[in-house]
Structure formats: C-alpha cells, structure tokens
Design an enzyme around this catalytic site. Sequence first.
Site, PDB file in Angstrom:
ATOM      1  N   GLY A  46      -2.377 -22.190  52.496  1.00  0.00           N
ATOM      2  CA  GLY A  46      -1.412 -21.316  51.841  1.00  0.00           C
ATOM      3  C   GLY A  46      -1.080 -21.831  50.456  1.00  0.00           C
ATOM      4  N   GLN A  51       3.694 -23.007  42.807  1.00  0.00           N
ATOM      5  CA  GLN A  51       2.733 -24.118  42.812  1.00  0.00           C
ATOM      6  C   GLN A  51       1.676 -23.974  41.721  1.00  0.00           C
ATOM      7  OE1 GLN A  51       2.009 -23.795  47.297  1.00  0.00           O
ATOM      8  NE2 GLN A  51       1.753 -25.989  46.892  1.00  0.00           N
ATOM      9  N   CYS A  88       0.937 -30.492  52.087  1.00  0.00           N
ATOM     10  CA  CYS A  88       1.152 -29.522  51.017  1.00  0.00           C
ATOM     11  C   CYS A  88       0.277 -29.915  49.834  1.00  0.00           C
ATOM     12  CB  CYS A  88       2.623 -29.543  50.611  1.00  0.00           C
ATOM     13  SG  CYS A  88       3.016 -28.462  49.238  1.00  0.00           S
ATOM     14  N   LEU A  89      -0.363 -28.923  49.228  1.00  0.00           N
ATOM     15  CA  LEU A  89      -1.245 -29.211  48.089  1.00  0.00           C
ATOM     16  C   LEU A  89      -0.469 -29.827  46.912  1.00  0.00           C
ATOM     17  CD1 LEU A  89      -3.561 -26.061  48.078  1.00  0.00           C
ATOM     18  CD2 LEU A  89      -4.117 -28.370  48.885  1.00  0.00           C
ATOM     19  N   HIS A 130       6.620 -22.321  55.522  1.00  0.00           N
ATOM     20  CA  HIS A 130       6.368 -23.338  54.486  1.00  0.00           C
ATOM     21  C   HIS A 130       6.263 -22.688  53.099  1.00  0.00           C
ATOM     22  CE1 HIS A 130       4.153 -27.093  52.997  1.00  0.00           C
ATOM     23  NE2 HIS A 130       3.881 -26.204  52.052  1.00  0.00           N
ATOM     24  N   GLU A 131       5.509 -21.600  53.000  1.00  0.00           N
ATOM     25  CA  GLU A 131       5.283 -20.977  51.687  1.00  0.00           C
ATOM     26  C   GLU A 131       6.546 -20.288  51.162  1.00  0.00           C
ATOM     27  OE1 GLU A 131       2.796 -21.961  50.169  1.00  0.00           O
ATOM     28  OE2 GLU A 131       1.701 -22.688  51.913  1.00  0.00           O
ATOM     29  N   HIS A 134       8.746 -22.658  49.458  1.00  0.00           N
ATOM     30  CA  HIS A 134       8.350 -22.938  48.069  1.00  0.00           C
ATOM     31  C   HIS A 134       9.024 -21.961  47.094  1.00  0.00           C
ATOM     32  CE1 HIS A 134       5.365 -26.109  48.057  1.00  0.00           C
ATOM     33  NE2 HIS A 134       4.654 -25.543  49.004  1.00  0.00           N
TER      34      HIS A 134
HETATM   35 NI    NI Z   1       3.148 -26.384  50.135  1.00  0.00          NI
END
Ligand code: NI
Length: 156
Positions: A46, A51, A88-89, A130-131, A134
């Site tokens: 995701g 991000q 997480c990226l 999670h997304e 963000h």
């Molecule tokens: Ni993330």
Amino acid sequence: MALREIALIGDDILRLKAKEVTEFDQSLSELIDDMAKTMYHNQGAGLAAPQVSILKRVVVIDVGQGLVELVNPKITKIGNMVECEEGCLSVPGKRGKVMRPQTLTVVAYDRHGKKVKYNAEGYFAQAISHEIDHLDGILYIDKVIEGTLETITPKE
Ligand code: NI
C-alpha cells in the site's frame, strides 16, 4: 507513469493531515498511476499520497487481489482489534506489531469520482487502516506495541 520518491521518516510531510480531493481530473489519475507504479516497484502492499509528498487523501493498496484505489476514504464500520505485524515503505528496515481491525468497511471514491465500498478483512483491512493513518499524519511506529519494533536485514 513515473516513479515518485518516497518520503522517509523524519520528513515533516509525513506528519501533516492530507486534504480532501475535490477535483477528479487528469492530474488525480496521473497521481494514482504513479503511486501504483511506485508501490509495486518497492514491493509494498500500500501507499498513501503523503508518502510521495502529495497532501491529498489518496491511497493505493494491493494485498494480492489486484489494485484498489481509494480517494477520500472513510471507515464506516470497524470490527475487533487484532495484533498484526507490519512495516512501512517510509520506515525502511523496521517491522513491529500493532493493533488493527480484523474487519472494516470503507467508503471512498475511485479516480472518476464514482463511489466505492469495500468490506475488508484480514490483511486487506490492516492495509486500509495503515494507509488511512498516513492521511492523518500517523505512522505505525506511533502505535507499535512496546518492545515489538525490530530491525530487519535489508533484502539483497
Ligand atoms: Ni506506511
């Protein structure tokens, strides 16, 4: 389509609240395509627009069942919380455990402004939660269960 640079922890953009999308135009489509490409390139499940340093409420997710795009997502129903492991990226080299809903319902729009609704469970529900965090400037490390954050060996 272009790859976009992923903002990493420490970058203030990750801590700001993203704004609702009001125009379902070509630039939104391009953003979503770029986000999907960037997510796949980095083997993520995701990605949220902040991000890639865009403060809009846009999310892409693929937990192995195809690409899901959510514009202005809102969670309307939430099930029991369960312990999940995640990364997480934007927080490379780390993993930890957090509490996420086992099931949830999300309503959103697609890139054309058409209303969509998903009843999600398991990893899909976890990814949506999670997304959407963000979009509100929240990272999973903020809610990580104490003592579970660990450093992982980078992939070769
Ligand atoms: Ni993330």
